[in-house]
Design a protein around this motif. Structure first.
Motif, PDB file in Angstrom:
ATOM      1  N   GLN A 245       3.029  42.238  -7.652  1.00 30.10           N
ATOM      2  CA  GLN A 245       3.233  40.836  -8.009  1.00 30.10           C
ATOM      3  C   GLN A 245       3.620  40.687  -9.475  1.00 30.10           C
ATOM      4  OE1 GLN A 245      -0.074  38.145  -7.959  1.00 30.10           O
ATOM      5  NE2 GLN A 245       1.236  36.357  -8.015  1.00 30.10           N
ATOM      6  N   ASP A 246       2.640  40.800 -10.373  1.00 24.62           N
ATOM      7  CA  ASP A 246       2.978  40.685 -11.793  1.00 24.62           C
ATOM      8  C   ASP A 246       3.211  42.076 -12.351  1.00 24.62           C
ATOM      9  OD1 ASP A 246       2.882  37.929 -11.996  1.00 24.62           O
ATOM     10  OD2 ASP A 246       0.705  37.920 -12.212  1.00 24.62           O
ATOM     11  N   ILE A 247       4.301  42.213 -13.071  1.00 27.27           N
ATOM     12  CA  ILE A 247       4.697  43.515 -13.605  1.00 27.27           C
ATOM     13  C   ILE A 247       4.905  43.354 -15.099  1.00 27.27           C
ATOM     14  CG2 ILE A 247       6.457  45.319 -13.501  1.00 27.27           C
ATOM     15  CD1 ILE A 247       6.964  44.060 -10.609  1.00 27.27           C
ATOM     16  N   GLY A 248       4.197  44.147 -15.864  1.00 26.91           N
ATOM     17  CA  GLY A 248       4.240  44.003 -17.309  1.00 26.91           C
ATOM     18  C   GLY A 248       5.426  44.689 -17.943  1.00 26.91           C
ATOM     19  N   GLY A 249       6.601  44.292 -17.526  1.00 27.51           N
ATOM     20  CA  GLY A 249       7.826  44.883 -18.084  1.00 27.51           C
ATOM     21  C   GLY A 249       8.210  46.146 -17.335  1.00 27.51           C
ATOM     22  N   GLY A 250       9.514  46.385 -17.255  1.00 31.10           N
ATOM     23  CA  GLY A 250       9.996  47.569 -16.549  1.00 31.10           C
ATOM     24  C   GLY A 250      11.010  48.330 -17.382  1.00 31.10           C
ATOM     25  N   PHE A 251      12.123  47.646 -17.694  1.00 31.23           N
ATOM     26  CA  PHE A 251      13.187  48.219 -18.532  1.00 31.23           C
ATOM     27  C   PHE A 251      13.743  49.509 -17.931  1.00 31.23           C
ATOM     28  CE2 PHE A 251       9.952  46.157 -21.193  1.00 31.23           C
ATOM     29  CZ  PHE A 251      10.646  44.991 -21.458  1.00 31.23           C
ATOM     30  N   GLY A 252      13.683  49.624 -16.617  1.00 29.52           N
ATOM     31  CA  GLY A 252      14.201  50.817 -15.951  1.00 29.52           C
ATOM     32  C   GLY A 252      13.139  51.861 -15.692  1.00 29.52           C
ATOM     33  N   SER A 253      12.045  51.815 -16.452  1.00 26.92           N
ATOM     34  CA  SER A 253      11.046  52.875 -16.316  1.00 26.92           C
ATOM     35  C   SER A 253      10.144  52.682 -15.108  1.00 26.92           C
ATOM     36  CB  SER A 253      10.192  52.966 -17.581  1.00 26.92           C
ATOM     37  OG  SER A 253       9.323  51.855 -17.679  1.00 26.92           O
ATOM     38  N   LYS A 254      10.359  51.588 -14.356  1.00 28.97           N
ATOM     39  CA  LYS A 254       9.553  51.387 -13.154  1.00 28.97           C
ATOM     40  C   LYS A 254      10.422  51.360 -11.900  1.00 28.97           C
ATOM     41  CE  LYS A 254       5.724  49.307 -15.665  1.00 28.97           C
ATOM     42  NZ  LYS A 254       5.032  48.071 -16.060  1.00 28.97           N
ATOM     43  N   ILE A 255      11.564  52.062 -11.990  1.00 34.59           N
ATOM     44  CA  ILE A 255      12.413  52.236 -10.806  1.00 34.59           C
ATOM     45  C   ILE A 255      11.998  53.505 -10.065  1.00 34.59           C
ATOM     46  CG2 ILE A 255      14.755  52.704  -9.993  1.00 34.59           C
ATOM     47  CD1 ILE A 255      15.799  51.173 -12.472  1.00 34.59           C
ATOM     48  N   ALA A 256      11.857  54.567 -10.816  1.00 36.95           N
ATOM     49  CA  ALA A 256      11.655  55.892 -10.210  1.00 36.95           C
ATOM     50  C   ALA A 256      10.326  55.980  -9.483  1.00 36.95           C
ATOM     51  CB  ALA A 256      11.710  56.960 -11.300  1.00 36.95           C
ATOM     52  N   MET A 257      10.290  56.833  -8.451  1.00 40.75           N
ATOM     53  CA  MET A 257       9.019  57.196  -7.833  1.00 40.75           C
ATOM     54  C   MET A 257       8.199  57.932  -8.868  1.00 40.75           C
ATOM     55  SD  MET A 257       8.537  56.241  -4.753  1.00 40.75           S
ATOM     56  CE  MET A 257       7.407  57.285  -3.850  1.00 40.75           C
ATOM     57  N   GLN A 258       6.923  57.573  -8.970  1.00 40.12           N
ATOM     58  CA  GLN A 258       6.045  58.203  -9.941  1.00 40.12           C
ATOM     59  C   GLN A 258       5.110  59.130  -9.185  1.00 40.12           C
ATOM     60  OE1 GLN A 258       4.007  58.988 -12.240  1.00 40.12           O
ATOM     61  NE2 GLN A 258       4.660  58.114 -14.186  1.00 40.12           N
ATOM     62  N   ALA A 259       4.994  60.348  -9.668  1.00 44.60           N
ATOM     63  CA  ALA A 259       4.101  61.301  -9.023  1.00 44.60           C
ATOM     64  C   ALA A 259       2.711  60.699  -8.840  1.00 44.60           C
ATOM     65  CB  ALA A 259       4.028  62.577  -9.852  1.00 44.60           C
ATOM     66  N   GLY A 260       2.232  59.967  -9.829  1.00 46.00           N
ATOM     67  CA  GLY A 260       0.887  59.398  -9.774  1.00 46.00           C
ATOM     68  C   GLY A 260       0.678  58.476  -8.580  1.00 46.00           C
ATOM     69  N   GLU A 261       1.716  57.694  -8.253  1.00 49.66           N
ATOM     70  CA  GLU A 261       1.623  56.796  -7.086  1.00 49.66           C
ATOM     71  C   GLU A 261       1.482  57.608  -5.802  1.00 49.66           C
ATOM     72  OE1 GLU A 261       5.472  55.008  -7.277  1.00 49.66           O
ATOM     73  OE2 GLU A 261       4.890  53.484  -8.736  1.00 49.66           O
ATOM     74  N   MET A 262       2.213  58.697  -5.739  1.00 55.75           N
ATOM     75  CA  MET A 262       2.184  59.530  -4.533  1.00 55.75           C
ATOM     76  C   MET A 262       0.836  60.237  -4.409  1.00 55.75           C
ATOM     77  SD  MET A 262       6.037  61.018  -5.067  1.00 55.75           S
ATOM     78  CE  MET A 262       6.035  62.128  -3.669  1.00 55.75           C
ATOM     79  N   ILE A 263       0.343  60.726  -5.556  1.00 55.39           N
ATOM     80  CA  ILE A 263      -0.928  61.454  -5.535  1.00 55.39           C
ATOM     81  C   ILE A 263      -2.063  60.511  -5.125  1.00 55.39           C
ATOM     82  CG2 ILE A 263      -2.567  62.771  -6.934  1.00 55.39           C
ATOM     83  CD1 ILE A 263      -0.131  63.469  -8.782  1.00 55.39           C
ATOM     84  N   ALA A 264      -2.091  59.324  -5.737  1.00 56.03           N
ATOM     85  CA  ALA A 264      -3.148  58.364  -5.414  1.00 56.03           C
ATOM     86  C   ALA A 264      -3.102  58.013  -3.925  1.00 56.03           C
ATOM     87  CB  ALA A 264      -2.995  57.102  -6.272  1.00 56.03           C
ATOM     88  N   SER A 265      -1.893  57.873  -3.386  1.00 56.45           N
ATOM     89  CA  SER A 265      -1.756  57.473  -1.981  1.00 56.45           C
ATOM     90  C   SER A 265      -2.314  58.536  -1.044  1.00 56.45           C
ATOM     91  CB  SER A 265      -0.284  57.218  -1.643  1.00 56.45           C
ATOM     92  OG  SER A 265       0.197  56.126  -2.390  1.00 56.45           O
ATOM     93  N   VAL A 266      -1.926  59.793  -1.271  1.00 58.94           N
ATOM     94  CA  VAL A 266      -2.374  60.818  -0.316  1.00 58.94           C
ATOM     95  C   VAL A 266      -3.855  61.158  -0.507  1.00 58.94           C
ATOM     96  CG1 VAL A 266      -0.095  61.758   0.140  1.00 58.94           C
ATOM     97  CG2 VAL A 266      -1.457  62.744  -1.713  1.00 58.94           C
ATOM     98  N   ILE A 267      -4.368  60.987  -1.734  1.00 52.69           N
ATOM     99  CA  ILE A 267      -5.806  61.231  -1.925  1.00 52.69           C
ATOM    100  C   ILE A 267      -6.606  60.113  -1.257  1.00 52.69           C
ATOM    101  CG2 ILE A 267      -7.672  61.394  -3.620  1.00 52.69           C
ATOM    102  CD1 ILE A 267      -5.831  62.930  -5.440  1.00 52.69           C
ATOM    103  N   SER A 268      -6.089  58.889  -1.337  1.00 52.77           N
ATOM    104  CA  SER A 268      -6.770  57.789  -0.658  1.00 52.77           C
ATOM    105  C   SER A 268      -6.820  58.059   0.843  1.00 52.77           C
ATOM    106  CB  SER A 268      -6.054  56.465  -0.930  1.00 52.77           C
ATOM    107  OG  SER A 268      -6.666  55.424  -0.206  1.00 52.77           O
TER     108      SER A 268
END
Lengths: 785, 147, 164
Positions: A245-268
């Motif tokens: 919902q609310d995103i504190g700025g992106g400037f292109g750096s929030k386009i790519a898949m982030q390893a951290g998102e993937m790790i958190a998902s599979v650990i969950s």
């Protein structure tokens, strides 16, 4: 508010009441029962073999629930994907594991993930993991990495060259033979750190029973996250909900898949507990993608009158240690297709080498490829002017694509510009700055021994990348259309679902203005919804200044479907044929008889009760539209920067900054101005403040906000703005785009001004960052001579 | 991060040399050393407590002296890792006779820090390294002259 | 190990057992669930976590919760009184002083303090006063205008200043 035109009204943002009272909802604000905190242990070495990881002491620490190493994740999640692989570039995509398995390749490469009851405990335990490394030789710079004998990052990528891309048009060699003037110049576009004020992070919650993964994350493109996450985790898309919902700025750096998102998902999924992972700033500096980092060798062929007839570019792009999601598209397509800028250059050849090094991966950063191209061509224009002793505005005018030449196909034929009138923005900018008087002032300043410079940038940018078929041809792993749903409720209130995902650009307001213009519904009755893949049809997100031109157009078309249906229902209720009614300010009335009318609310209720529908018309008022533009759109403008350099400190002070932009039709001038302001500041900051510095060992020396110079309130003065309007012919509202314009334009404008200021010292070119230290050094070396 | 510097010790060269390569002097004089144990020829394991900027912590690692040309020059290698990250340094120390039976020491080396400490402490590093080297030589001098 | 603290936040007094190392910003966000105060850096550069503590603007990432024992704190959530926006909040809204909104709570809290100390600042004084707060979106131009708006409004109606 009921407006008849969606354009020109600076209404206050509807997003703001929440955000100014502390009621925003960013990823770190998500709290779930039983939620654990995840910390990622990252490599302190830029290149090393992992000999051993001992987690025993860490596992025994209080609050620790689990620790995962790279080997533990191999069966749970696929490598982080690279989704833009330009065709005909011989691209080699090395495997990038979310946590390194045998080898770490940059400082910040993930080594282990610790999950604990809270963040303090997780970080304590991460620090207690004992990793033995066997260090390997390191290479940091792309030109070093390509040399024979350089350290190799991957056996599968010889000489660390991940791809070579070539694009040409015309006959470049012939152009160089007939030219009056040819010269070469190397231009360095330094590495930058995006620095969205909110770092990256995610909260992943996998539900037992429903087998559904809910992922809150700070992304510019939630549907891309869902799509790629599904491919990487084997969780079906139907079972993944991405919320943003609310995103504190992106400037292109929030386009790519982030390893951290993937790790958190599979650990969950593995632990069946919600997992939160938020980067701290130091982690963000090494784990989230950086931007730019090009070395460009340019060769120019020009005629005596200033006409540029040929351009050869060899670019070396530092990709970092792996290829991030959209990264290869940035220095290839996005860079090369805008290389000729606003100019009719008939012969162009570009070669781009994407090089892997032991550094954080690079990817899109505000402008993505287009700032590099614009810096290049705008410096070239000034160099030509200098070498031929012509005024820089004269050289630009000599080369401008004439306003009657649109649509204009660039030399390679790869892309066509939609519309433009480049003289008009330059005329207005010169008028605002009072060019004649300014040059006199400069003469006077120079006579007094002061370093005073004027710089121009008559830029173009490409946005609203399209159509999707072209995206496919460019090797982009997705489409570039956009989706919208206009859902009128029985009470006449309207929900809009959009596939774009703003990070502060204000579409919560401007899209309501657009819909108000189409349907006459008061803005306060409209809800704009983004960032929920369960509610919103597939869309591609917010980047590349595409949201309004593509997403806004989708909204307009969906609204027009609603309007057409309302006219049918309204006509039926008025007992006339649809041809006999008009849709006016949100109501339907009989032509020539405005008192025979059905209000928006009446028709909405009638559509949902469906007691009395016209023949063949289905109940409900809920329409969707997928808009795929036939072509791209090209905003443009003229920026003028006036600097004075303090010889004693080396500081280049911006005295005035005038920007005349043409972004097509403007919905909310206040919001457009805000985009330009922020963009200009970011571009100026590249020129004089920001730079990411690595030492030879691959350690990031500018690793905190103490060491990396982000602009402050006192860095730059107020900007003076104006606009011209040249609508885009390829979308219904004539919209272009504005998110990146300021950044693209301002870097060359100020660099041209700085070089102009330094020219009495015999300077023809100066590389970025033009920091006080570097300028001071130059001034004092010159004095010493 | 390169560090270079000079230091003059008010003692003759052979005495200075002896102290510089003596493990007990190293343990006593290198700031923050908690333990130093011989593990091989001119090689020692070490635990050190160092604060760089705001990051303080204990590092365990080793010290190795090599290429020893008595009494002119030798090389020193130090590495340590711990919760704040890692520190690694190599350097050459040269000794020359100074005036009035003093010894001129010239050192130059390369220090690398990485990990969490690397992110926040890089720009403090030069100052910290030079200060530590200065303290070390100062301490060695006082050990000799205090004898 | 844990220590008791009593802290008044936005007019409500809270007593909690906290770890001595708990940062004030984490106390506000995680213990009191006041998530309007943001964390943008680890090194006290960005100012996103600025709050008012005992009348001064303070970066709550640089203060331990135990140091705030006995303190009076105002966070962004406590600035609007009775549903009425503070003139600075109003200024940010009117002048488009925010885009993504992440720096905004800290920016507003700093501005409150800035105008308290200097009710009629020049543009240069405003820009200087914001040195400790970073914004990546706006280029600061409209933030300056927002504070000028609030200064004008507050000097016109001193009763509406709201910093009781």
């Amino acid at each position: 508010m009921v407006a008849s035109s969606p354009f020109g009204s600076s209404i206050k943002r509807r997003e703001d009441p929440r955000l100014i009272t502390g009621a925003g909802h960013y990823t770190d604000d998500v709290r779930l029962p039983g939620m654990l905190s995840m910390a990622i242990l990252r490599s302190p070495h830029a290149h090393a073999r992992i000999v051993n990881i001992d987690t025993s002491a860490a596992k025994a620490m209080p609050g620790v629930v689990a620790i995962y190493t790279g080997a533990d994740l191999v069966d749970l999640v696929a490598p982080v994907p690279c989704a833009w692989q330009p065709k005909n570039s011989d691209i080699k995509v090395p495997e990038y594991r979310p946590l390194a398995v045998d080898t770490v390749r940059y400082v910040g490469d993930g080594v282990a993930a610790v999950v604990a009851e809270n963040r303090y405990m997780a970080e304590d335990a991460a620090a207690a993991i004992n990793v033995q490394y066997d260090t390997l030789p390191v290479v940091v710079h792309q030109l070093d990495a390509m040399k024979d004998g350089a350290p190799q990052l991957y056996d599968s990528v010889p000489n660390n060259v991940a791809f070579h891309f070539h694009l040409e048009g015309g006959d470049v060699d012939a152009a160089f033979q007939k030219a009056d003037l040819t010269f070469k110049q190397r231009l360095v576009n330094q590495r930058l750190i995006p620095n969205a004020m909110e770092t990256r992070g995610a909260v992943a919650s996998y539900q037992r029973g429903s087998n559904e993964l809910t992922l809150w994350c700070t992304t510019q493109n939630p549907h891309i996250v869902r799509f790629l996450m599904s491919l990487c985790t084997n969780i079906p898309e139907t079972q993944i909900r991405v919320l943003s919902q609310d995103i504190g700025g992106g400037f292109g750096s929030k386009i790519a898949m982030q390893a951290g998102e993937m790790i958190a998902s599979v650990i969950s999924k593995d632990l069946l507990r919600p997992i939160k992972w938020m980067e701290d700033r130091s982690e963000n500096y090494v784990s989230t993608t950086h931007g730019r980092d090009h070395v460009d060798d340019v060769e120019v062929a020009a005629m005596k009158d200033g006409r540029v007839v040929g351009l050869k570019v060899t670019a070396y792009a530092n990709m970092g240690a792996y290829l991030s999601t959209a990264a290869p598209g940035v220095p290839t397509w996005l860079f090369t297709v805008t290389q000729s800028g606003a100019y009719d250059i008939p012969n162009v050849a570009s070669d781009v080498y994407g090089v892997l090094t032991n550094t954080t991966a690079t990817d899109a950063y505000r402008g993505a490829g287009r700032p590099e191209a614009t810096y290049l061509i705008e410096r070239v224009m000034d160099l030509v002017a200098k070498k031929l002793n012509l005024d820089p505005t004269e050289v630009r005018r000599k080369n401008f694509i004439p306003s009657d030449a649109f649509p204009y196909s660039i030399a390679s034929g790869a892309i066509a510009y939609d519309s433009g009138d480049y003289d008009k923005t330059l005329d207005r900018a010169l008028e605002m700055i009072d060019y004649a008087a300014l040059r006199k002032e400069q003469e006077q300043a120079r006579a007094e021994g002061r370093l005073f410079g004027v710089g121009f940038s008559t830029y173009i940018e490409v946005c609203g990348l399209a159509p999707s078929a072209a995206a496919g041809a460019m090797g982009f792993g997705g489409g570039l259309y956009e989706s919208a749903v206009v859902r009128v409720h029985p009470t006449g209130k309207v929900t809009v679902l959009t596939g774009i995902n703003p990070q502060g650009q204000g579409e919560g307001t401007t899209f309501a203005q657009l819909l108000n213009g189409e349907l006459g519904v008061p803005v306060e009755d409209i809800e704009i919804v983004w960032g929920d893949t369960d509610r919103i049809p597939m869309g591609w997100g917010t980047y590349g200044s595409r949201s309004t031109a593509v997403g806004g157009s989708a909204l307009v078309f969906a609204a027009r479907k609603v309007r057409d249906k309302m006219m049918k229902i309204g006509a039926h209720l008025l007992e006339v044929s649809p041809e006999e009614v008009v849709f006016d300010q949100g109501s339907v009335h009989v032509k020539g008889a405005p008192d025979q009318v059905k209000s928006f609310g009446e028709i909405a209720l009638a559509a949902y009760t469906a007691w009395n529908m016209p023949e063949g018309v289905t109940p409900g008022l809920d329409e969707s539209y997928f808009f795929d533009p036939v072509s791209n759109t090209f905003p443009f403008g003229a920026h003028v920067c006036v600097v004075e350099i303090d010889k004693d400190s080396g500081k280049a002070d911006v005295r005035r900054y005038v920007a005349v932009d043409d972004v097509g039709n403007v919905i909310n001038p206040m919001i457009v101005d805000g985009q330009i302001h922020g963009g200009i500041a970011q571009g100026l900051a590249q020129a004089v403040l920001e730079t990411a510095v690595y030492d030879d060992n691959g350690q990031l020396l500018s690793g905190t906000m103490m060491d990396y110079a982000i602009p402050k309130a006192s860095s730059f003065p107020n900007y003076e703005l104006d606009r011209t309007v040249t609508p885009c012919p390829f979308n219904p509202m004539g919209l272009k785009g504005v998110g990146e314009a300021g950044t693209i334009a301002s870097t060359p404008a100020i660099m041209n001004a700085i070089v102009d200021a330094l020219s009495p010292l015999g300077v023809e070119h100066f590389d970025m960052p033009a920091s006080p230290q570097r300028i001071w050094q130059l001034v004092h070396e010159q004095k010493g001579n | 991060m390169k560090i270079t510097g000079k230091h003059t010790i008010n003692a003759p060269r052979d005495q200075v040399w002896g102290r510089l390569i003596d493990p007990d002097s190293i343990a006593a004089c290198l700031p923050g050393v908690e333990t130093l144990d011989k593990v091989g020829d001119d090689e020692y394991s070490m635990a050190m407590n160092i604060g760089i900027g705001m990051v303080k912590g204990t590092y365990t690692g080793k010290v190795r002296l090599s290429n020893m040309n008595e009494p002119t020059d030798y090389q020193m290698y130090v590495e340590g890792s711990g919760r704040p990250g890692f520190i690694k340094g190599t350097g050459t120390v040269r000794l020359a006779d100074g005036e009035n039976s003093t010894t001129d020491i010239e050192y130059n080396g390369d220090v690398e820090v990485g990990g969490p400490v690397g992110a926040v402490a890089q720009r403090m590093l030069g100052g910290v390294a030079n200060r530590m080297v200065g303290q070390f030589f100062g301490c060695v001098e006082s050990k000799i002259t205090g004898e | 190990m844990k220590q008791q603290v009593t802290i008044t936040v936005n007019g409500t007094t809270h007593t909690n057992e906290v770890e001595p190392r708990l940062l004030l910003v984490h106390y506000l966000r995680d213990v009191l669930d006041l998530t309007g105060t943001h964390v943008g850096c680890d090194t006290s550069q960005c100012g996103a976590c600025t709050i008012e503590m005992n009348g001064s603007a303070v970066k709550s990432c640089t203060v331990l919760a135990v140091q705030a024992d006995g303190a009076e704190i105002t966070t962004i959530e406590g600035l609007a009184k009775g549903g009425e926006l503070h003139p600075i909040q109003e200024g940010f809204w009117e002048m488009h002083g925010l885009q993504c909104g992440f720096c905004t709570p800290g920016m507003i809290m700093t501005s409150v303090n800035l105008l308290k100390n200097n009710p009629h600042p020049t543009e240069a004084e405003i820009r200087h006063g914001l040195e400790g707060n970073l914004c990546r979106c706006t280029g600061y131009q409209n933030i300056v205008k927002a504070i000028q708006y609030a200064a004008d409004k507050m000097s016109a109606e001193p009763a509406a200043a709201g910093d009781d």
